[in-house]
Design a protein around this motif. Structure first.
Motif, PDB file in Angstrom:
ATOM      1  N   GLN A 100     -60.370  83.855  17.724  1.00 57.13           N
ATOM      2  CA  GLN A 100     -60.025  83.736  19.148  1.00 57.13           C
ATOM      3  C   GLN A 100     -59.230  82.438  19.397  1.00 57.13           C
ATOM      4  O   GLN A 100     -58.216  82.445  20.107  1.00 57.13           O
ATOM      5  N   VAL A 107     -55.471  82.117  20.696  1.00 58.26           N
ATOM      6  CA  VAL A 107     -55.108  81.291  21.867  1.00 58.26           C
ATOM      7  C   VAL A 107     -54.080  80.243  21.459  1.00 58.26           C
ATOM      8  O   VAL A 107     -53.083  80.002  22.163  1.00 58.26           O
ATOM      9  N   THR A 147     -50.418  79.966  22.784  1.00 53.10           N
ATOM     10  CA  THR A 147     -49.944  78.741  23.424  1.00 53.10           C
ATOM     11  C   THR A 147     -48.704  78.228  22.710  1.00 53.10           C
ATOM     12  O   THR A 147     -47.727  77.821  23.356  1.00 53.10           O
TER      13      THR A 147
END
Length: 187
Positions: A152, A156, A160
């Motif tokens: 996860q 992310v 990003t």
């Protein structure tokens, strides 16, 4: 014999007794006849007298009774010996039975203690196995959670980075990482 039959046939000729008295006529009282008969009986019947016969019968009976008593005493003695043998054997068997019973109880107690000890060991092993299984499962779950968190976080971070980086920044980051790897390799 003829006199006896004649006297029996002539019942009617006997005078009836008129009075009671003492008859002193020897011939009419048959005293001589009685003494002759008694003398002959005594002379010829010495071994056949009633008291001798009775004595012999009593002696024979006494001997049979004594023999029976002796036989009974012998049988009683034999029975007493057999009884003592049986009692001795019974005592021996009872002692063996008591010994087996005592040994049996001690063996039962030993087996009971062994069973209790083995049950405790088995329970302890099961408890250890349960604890190991729980620790293994906890470690597995922790590893799964770490992997998911890492995946996860990586998603992310990539999201990003992809949204923040342009292609020039992206190329510079790649070359900086390559240079870092090269310097680590040289050391």
């Amino acid at each position: 014999m003829k006199n006896v039959t004649d006297s029996c046939l002539s019942w009617g000729y006997w005078p009836s007794a008129g009075s009671f008295g003492f008859n002193t006529d020897i011939l009419s009282t048959n005293l001589i006849n009685l003494s002759v008969v008694l003398g002959v009986l005594i002379f010829f019947g010495k071994g056949v007298c009633a008291s001798c016969l009775l004595s012999d019968l009593l002696d024979n009976r006494k001997q049979r009774i004594l023999n029976t008593i002796r036989n009974s005493e012998e049988l009683r003695g034999g029975a007493i010996e057999q009884l003592e043998k049986v009692r001795a054997r019974l005592r021996k068997v009872q002692m063996e039975a008591d010994r087996f019973l005592a040994n049996g109880y001690s063996e039962i107690e030993k087996e009971k203690l062994n069973l209790i000890n083995s049950s405790y060991k088995t329970l302890e092993q099961l408890e250890n196995s349960k604890n190991e299984t729980i620790q293994f499962e906890q470690q597995r779950v922790i590893n799964q959670v770490r992997q998911r968190v890492f995946q996860q976080a990586l998603r992310v971070a990539l999201g990003t980075l992809n949204s923040c980086l342009n292609s020039e920044l992206h190329l510079r980051t790649i070359s900086a990482n390559i240079n870092m790897l090269g310097s680590i390799k040289e050391k």
